[in-house]
Design a protein around this motif. Structure first.
Motif, PDB file in Angstrom:
ATOM      1  N   HIS A  13       0.812  -1.224   0.000  1.00 51.20           N
ATOM      2  CA  HIS A  13       0.000   0.000   0.000  1.00 51.20           C
ATOM      3  C   HIS A  13       0.843   1.271   0.000  1.00 51.20           C
ATOM      4  CE1 HIS A  13      -3.778   2.202   0.675  1.00 51.20           C
ATOM      5  NE2 HIS A  13      -3.000   3.082   1.292  1.00 51.20           N
ATOM      6  N   GLU A 138      -8.940   2.289  -2.710  1.00 46.49           N
ATOM      7  CA  GLU A 138      -9.117   2.157  -1.257  1.00 46.49           C
ATOM      8  C   GLU A 138     -10.412   2.872  -0.876  1.00 46.49           C
ATOM      9  OE1 GLU A 138      -6.304   4.244   1.349  1.00 46.49           O
ATOM     10  OE2 GLU A 138      -6.316   2.518   2.688  1.00 46.49           O
ATOM     11  N   TRP A 165     -12.757   2.449   2.945  1.00 44.10           N
ATOM     12  CA  TRP A 165     -11.729   3.043   3.809  1.00 44.10           C
ATOM     13  C   TRP A 165     -12.403   3.188   5.173  1.00 44.10           C
ATOM     14  CZ3 TRP A 165     -11.014   8.267   5.860  1.00 44.10           C
ATOM     15  CH2 TRP A 165      -9.759   8.440   6.445  1.00 44.10           C
ATOM     16  N   HIS A 211      -9.006  -1.936   6.684  1.00 41.51           N
ATOM     17  CA  HIS A 211     -10.010  -0.884   6.947  1.00 41.51           C
ATOM     18  C   HIS A 211     -11.432  -1.419   7.097  1.00 41.51           C
ATOM     19  CE1 HIS A 211      -7.556   2.802   6.557  1.00 41.51           C
ATOM     20  NE2 HIS A 211      -6.896   2.148   5.613  1.00 41.51           N
ATOM     21  N   HIS A 232      -2.452  -3.781   4.237  1.00 41.48           N
ATOM     22  CA  HIS A 232      -1.649  -3.009   5.200  1.00 41.48           C
ATOM     23  C   HIS A 232      -2.320  -3.021   6.573  1.00 41.48           C
ATOM     24  CE1 HIS A 232      -4.472  -0.185   3.424  1.00 41.48           C
ATOM     25  NE2 HIS A 232      -4.115   0.832   4.181  1.00 41.48           N
ATOM     26  N   ARG A 243      -7.815  -0.847  13.711  1.00 42.79           N
ATOM     27  CA  ARG A 243      -7.389  -1.183  12.338  1.00 42.79           C
ATOM     28  C   ARG A 243      -6.657  -2.525  12.259  1.00 42.79           C
ATOM     29  NH1 ARG A 243      -5.988  -1.507   8.514  1.00 42.79           N
ATOM     30  NH2 ARG A 243      -4.597  -0.086   7.426  1.00 42.79           N
ATOM     31  N   ASP A 305       2.230   1.773   3.591  1.00 41.43           N
ATOM     32  CA  ASP A 305       1.431   2.987   3.825  1.00 41.43           C
ATOM     33  C   ASP A 305       2.272   4.255   3.639  1.00 41.43           C
ATOM     34  OD1 ASP A 305      -0.979   4.250   4.220  1.00 41.43           O
ATOM     35  OD2 ASP A 305      -1.328   3.435   6.213  1.00 41.43           O
TER      36      ASP A 305
END
Ligand code: ZN
Length: 356
Positions: A13, A138, A165, A211, A232, A243, A305
């Protein structure tokens, strides 16, 4: 071979397309190709860090202040309210702009960047030294009720969809940024969300679980015939952020032959959930060890990320990936393990997902 730059990393990601969109210039692709030293990613720094490719996220930003978000997340405990749902007609033009930036990056890269549509594209890129990009969305707001957005974006190279997301969509519900917090935060997928899962299976696209709240996760686990993938995310047992993934979720991913990409976001790594660059790589190694213990060595990878999160100042940006490799080796990972964690595991799971 320079051990600082190898094995090349394939990454689950990044948010560089959002950074480029915000630069608000028609030449955003040039900033990426020539390098502009802002944020975490650009092509010259990727080369320096031995970054061979990864998922490039199309992400339609919510109308929230990132400054307020990070201020909230600097408290010892936090619970950021979920942003509102974004309507299809607002999301679509933003998603098209971001897909266009990635397309222009490829077009003007003189063959040095490729949008990969299957696993053999990926392997070929790694052999030739071409940067390999998987187009990912995303939050599926731009897909639309009749999936027309999916059809068009698929033809532009889209191969991976995160239904949400951290906000609701017409497909399901995202987890808030909450610490400490459980990922079990509400209802599962909507009927349309369930239809999206079978459509993704039909197109042999990645369904990204990062997410998604826990009920949505179990809906995908039940419905999907593809390996379960969290691009991620980290271990909830080590960092109780909403998360992150519980042991039960990790075991479901393992049993499906799926994968988890280790997220570099310090708030999802540290046991205190804080978003601060003053975080050692040793904290990331704890998650590698735990994920390997729960999932097995074939099911763990990287999901940085970059350009979307606060990252350890021992890495700083993509050019600093050599520091991560050095600490992974010093931690005892042999060369075979390094190769698996850095890219091989991603290639294997994507080959099984894409079916070629
Ligand atoms: Zn994310």
């Amino acid at each position: 071979m320079n051990s600082d730059q190898y094995p090349l990393i394939f990454d689950g990601h990044n948010d560089v397309l959002l950074k480029l969109l915000k630069s608000d210039t028609p030449d955003a692709h040039e900033l990426f190709l020539n390098g502009d030293e802002r944020g975490h990613l650009d092509l010259p720094r990727m080369r320096k860090g031995g970054f061979g490719g990864g998922f490039f996220a199309i992400y339609v930003p919510s109308n929230i202040s990132l400054k307020d978000l990070f201020a909230e997340m600097s408290k010892p405990e936090y619970d950021v309210p979920l942003p509102h749902e974004i309507p299809f007609e607002d999301a679509l033009p933003v998603a098209v702009s971001m897909a266009a930036i990635l397309s222009r990056i490829e077009r003007y890269s003189k063959g040095t960047v490729k949008i990969c549509r299957n696993a053999s594209d990926l392997r070929q890129c790694f052999e030739n030294g071409t940067l390999a990009a998987i187009m990912h969305i995303e939050g599926a707001e731009a897909i639309g009720e009749d999936f027309s957005g999916l059809e068009v974006l698929y033809n532009a190279g889209l191969r991976s969809i995160g239904p949400v997301w951290s906000r609701p969509t017409r497909f399901g519900h995202g987890v808030p940024f909450r610490f400490p917090g459980s990922p079990d935060t509400g209802p599962g997928l909507t009927d349309l969300g369930k239809e999206l899962i079978s459509t993704c299976n039909h197109y042999k696209m990645v369904i990204d679980l990062s997410h998604l709240n826990e009920a949505g996760f179990w809906d995908v686990a039940k419905l999907s015939d593809a390996p379960l993938i969290a691009t991620h995310s980290n271990a909830h047992a080590l960092c109780a952020h909403s998360r992150n993934l519980t042991d039960r979720q990790l075991h479901a991913i393992r049993d499906s032959g799926g994968i988890v990409g280790l997220n570099f976001a310090t708030s999802c790594i540290r046991s205190d959930g804080q978003s601060t660059t003053d975080t050692g790589i040793d904290q990331m190694l704890r998650h590698f060890d735990y994920l390997i213990e729960q999932l097995g060595i074939e099911r763990v990878a990287i999901g940085s990320d970059f350009d979307g999160a606060t990252i350890s100042d021992e890495i700083k940006d993509v050019a600093g990936l050599g520091a991560l490799r050095a600490q992974m080796r010093a931690h005892g990972f042999d060369e075979e393990t390094m190769k698996k964690l850095c890219h091989q595991n991603w290639f294997d799971v994507l080959e099984r997902t894409f079916g070629e």
